[in-house]
Motif scaffolding. Sequence first.
Motif, PDB file in Angstrom:
ATOM      1  N   GLN A 153      12.453  -5.391  19.016  1.00 46.95           N
ATOM      2  CA  GLN A 153      12.819  -4.567  17.873  1.00 46.95           C
ATOM      3  C   GLN A 153      11.961  -4.903  16.645  1.00 46.95           C
ATOM      4  OE1 GLN A 153      17.027  -5.258  17.410  1.00 46.95           O
ATOM      5  NE2 GLN A 153      17.576  -3.914  19.127  1.00 46.95           N
ATOM      6  N   TYR A 154      11.675  -3.858  15.882  1.00 50.80           N
ATOM      7  CA  TYR A 154      10.894  -4.040  14.656  1.00 50.80           C
ATOM      8  C   TYR A 154      11.045  -2.790  13.807  1.00 50.80           C
ATOM      9  CZ  TYR A 154       7.375  -1.159  17.060  1.00 50.80           C
ATOM     10  OH  TYR A 154       6.718  -0.143  17.712  1.00 50.80           O
ATOM     11  N   LEU A 155      10.468  -2.817  12.616  1.00 52.82           N
ATOM     12  CA  LEU A 155      10.439  -1.650  11.738  1.00 52.82           C
ATOM     13  C   LEU A 155       8.979  -1.297  11.487  1.00 52.82           C
ATOM     14  CD1 LEU A 155      12.645  -0.608   8.881  1.00 52.82           C
ATOM     15  CD2 LEU A 155      10.221  -0.855   8.333  1.00 52.82           C
ATOM     16  N   SER A 156       8.627  -0.036  11.679  1.00 62.87           N
ATOM     17  CA  SER A 156       7.246   0.413  11.475  1.00 62.87           C
ATOM     18  C   SER A 156       7.124   1.225  10.190  1.00 62.87           C
ATOM     19  CB  SER A 156       6.762   1.242  12.666  1.00 62.87           C
ATOM     20  OG  SER A 156       7.529   2.431  12.794  1.00 62.87           O
ATOM     21  N   VAL A 157       6.003   1.042   9.509  1.00 61.32           N
ATOM     22  CA  VAL A 157       5.673   1.796   8.292  1.00 61.32           C
ATOM     23  C   VAL A 157       4.371   2.532   8.571  1.00 61.32           C
ATOM     24  CG1 VAL A 157       5.150   1.650   5.836  1.00 61.32           C
ATOM     25  CG2 VAL A 157       6.807   0.069   6.867  1.00 61.32           C
ATOM     26  N   PRO A 158       4.337   3.867   8.400  1.00 60.25           N
ATOM     27  CA  PRO A 158       3.217   4.652   8.941  1.00 60.25           C
ATOM     28  C   PRO A 158       1.930   4.637   8.138  1.00 60.25           C
ATOM     29  CG  PRO A 158       4.786   6.104   7.883  1.00 60.25           C
ATOM     30  CD  PRO A 158       5.400   4.737   7.861  1.00 60.25           C
ATOM     31  N   ARG A 159       1.990   4.321   6.846  1.00 59.66           N
ATOM     32  CA  ARG A 159       0.802   4.476   5.998  1.00 59.66           C
ATOM     33  C   ARG A 159       0.506   3.203   5.237  1.00 59.66           C
ATOM     34  NH1 ARG A 159      -0.633   9.834   4.888  1.00 59.66           N
ATOM     35  NH2 ARG A 159      -2.469   8.856   3.963  1.00 59.66           N
ATOM     36  N   ALA A 160      -0.724   3.130   4.715  1.00 61.44           N
ATOM     37  CA  ALA A 160      -1.160   1.969   3.940  1.00 61.44           C
ATOM     38  C   ALA A 160      -0.500   1.973   2.573  1.00 61.44           C
ATOM     39  CB  ALA A 160      -2.673   1.975   3.794  1.00 61.44           C
ATOM     40  N   MET A 161      -0.228   0.794   2.060  1.00 58.88           N
ATOM     41  CA  MET A 161       0.298   0.666   0.709  1.00 58.88           C
ATOM     42  C   MET A 161      -0.669  -0.050  -0.236  1.00 58.88           C
ATOM     43  SD  MET A 161       1.446  -1.686   2.997  1.00 58.88           S
ATOM     44  CE  MET A 161       2.739  -0.647   3.639  1.00 58.88           C
ATOM     45  N   LEU A 162      -1.640  -0.742   0.315  1.00 55.71           N
ATOM     46  CA  LEU A 162      -2.633  -1.433  -0.507  1.00 55.71           C
ATOM     47  C   LEU A 162      -3.864  -0.549  -0.704  1.00 55.71           C
ATOM     48  CD1 LEU A 162      -2.424  -4.972   1.137  1.00 55.71           C
ATOM     49  CD2 LEU A 162      -1.533  -4.298  -1.098  1.00 55.71           C
ATOM     50  N   ASP A 163      -4.617  -0.810  -1.780  1.00 56.86           N
ATOM     51  CA  ASP A 163      -5.851  -0.083  -2.027  1.00 56.86           C
ATOM     52  C   ASP A 163      -6.830  -0.287  -0.882  1.00 56.86           C
ATOM     53  OD1 ASP A 163      -4.893   0.699  -4.487  1.00 56.86           O
ATOM     54  OD2 ASP A 163      -5.987  -0.833  -5.608  1.00 56.86           O
ATOM     55  N   ASP A 164      -7.695   0.686  -0.707  1.00 54.84           N
ATOM     56  CA  ASP A 164      -8.819   0.543   0.210  1.00 54.84           C
ATOM     57  C   ASP A 164      -9.635  -0.674  -0.219  1.00 54.84           C
ATOM     58  OD1 ASP A 164     -10.844   0.993   2.021  1.00 54.84           O
ATOM     59  OD2 ASP A 164     -11.713   2.676   0.914  1.00 54.84           O
TER      60      ASP A 164
END
Length: 685
Positions: free
Chosen positions: A488-499
């Motif tokens: 089990q885990y939680l996934s986050v689909p997009r980046a949150m930090l700057d390139d």
Amino acid sequence: MTKQLIGLMILFMMGSGVILHAEDSAGPFVGTLTTTDAHLLYRPGNKAAKLRLTVQDEKGRKVGAVDSTSEAEHDFVAKFHVAGLNPGSTYQYKIETIEDGSAKLVAGGTADYHFTTVPEQRSGQVTNVAFISCVNDTTDPVWEQMGKLNLDLLCFGGDTPYADTGDLADLRNKHRHLLQRPALADLCKSVPLAGTWDDHDFGKNNANGKSAADLKENTRRSFVEYRAQGKFGNGDEGIYQKVDKGAIEVFLLDARWFSQTGPSPVDPNQSTCFGTEQWNWLLESLRASKAPFKVLLQGQIWQDKKNRETDDMYTYYAERDALFDFIKKERIPGVVLVGGDIHVSRYLTHSQRVGYDLQDFIISPGHTSVIPSLDVYHQDLEWSRVEPNQFLTMTADTTKDVPVLTVKFMDGSGQVNLAKTFSHDQLRPNTDGGLAKDLRAYWSFDGDATNHSKLGKRLDGKLEGGASLVNSQGARGGALRLSRADNQYLSVPRAMLDDNANAYTASSWVKAASLPDHGSADRSFILETKVNNHCKLPNALSTGYAVSVGFRECDDPDKINLQLYTQTLVPQPVGSQNAPVTKSQGGFDCLLDRSLFSDWTHVAVTFDSKRLQLFINGALAKTFALPTPGPIAENGGLVIGGHRAGEGRNFDGMIDEVAIWNRPLSATEIEQVYNNGSPLSLSAD
């Protein structure tokens, strides 16, 4: 056709107001306009001639006349600069040859030949600007469509034309051939044209200021001859300039002339792209700009092309990021990016990069040749289109109480393929203070896996493998409960930090039901970033663990190794002409008592491109110097309670209050988070 018939046709066409030009003529073209000045060019043919430009106001009154000469030294291109005009006024013009005291009309003289100076007022205007790059004869349908749009400015973004030579005669022929395209010539006899260059009009593919050093003199000379601009670089080098249309100001950057010619003004250990003089001009001009909307246009793209070439701002990430940081620090509103080059049209949003979402548009190709392999992954990509005959329009509307910018991707058929509208308020810095400053992601797990930062729902978490939320057993309210046995885990689909961010902080509370057994090869992760490849495009990294915090066993059975990794860029030395490469750094080991994690424990990691620091329960536990300093490499998603693959190496227990900042928190701030609660409850002006 008989000579008599040709003569009759000529007489008829002259009588109907159509002026015949020699096949080797070009123009007239309107160039840079200001509130009081106008620049134009005209080539009468392969001959020297004295020419006169006469300007009339809307009532037909003569308001000015300037003489110029077409000379062999400048390929017979004559330039005209008219001053002393009135702001926001429309003028007609004509061009005559002056010979033996007599004037003979050769161009203009009808209502179609006109221009409008820039108004003094920035409010109350609707200004239409078109952008295009990568053009040839197959671009003709685009010029025809542009002619229907009531444009106020046309901007060339490079490869306009494809020259691929340093031979002056060839360069001149190719510039002239482009300006002779009938629909383009018809468009720009009244719509001002401004432009920058890319690699092919700078001399050759992937050219920079070092590799094309022997071509630069002639490529610049021909460019200057065939553009009616008020400024070309510093007068001797480069071609950068800006065009202020009141409601919108376009900064036409030169990413070729100075590139690779010396150290960067922001990092002496890396090569420059823009050069010190252009760099200082750009910062000063941006700071001084009063236009509601400001477009930074260059030929190359602002990200990584992900091929063997190095003509992109990923190669010069130090200058790219220093520019964005400057915009953010100076709180400059209304900035958007435009690039070209890659024969693919793309739209990206760099979330909160400059204190607001930085909108990034790639417009290419204007011709019919596409390169599907350059439609590559990027963490901030929102849309792409691999089709021919593409161009971009921006409409700045300052008639509204809050100015609005509308951007459209269009094609040679007139089809609008994507339209985006941004209010000026959306492009205005609105930075938080206190612990909310540069907060990019925050999951409290109080009832759901919603992200509570400004990046909003794009970072909402998804419970995987039957992961669940508990209501009242967390470190602060609810928590995320995970079973290692069930992956089990939680996934986050997009980046949150700057390139390629140069700093971050990752904070969480953890309580372990079990840890990797002593003597085993097991590992479990609190969190790890990854490349999610949300757009399913090629050339994405398969790793992306810029942030990686996990457990593994160690020699001492009473201790556990809380281990950190990161993946960073490796900068290239001055003059290398190479792009950065990526490097895995770690593991960095910190041995802690196993018993510590049987209760809620606060774990925070900071990164500043030179070191990683690990804080446990608000106190600094260990500092790790990076063997190779550098910003983070590509990422694009996050796994909470697991590593980048999701299943396997999962955490067993509960995780709470996960927060990620795009800056390194100070020791005092981390102590605040540990002692007092969530980042949002501790925000301050």
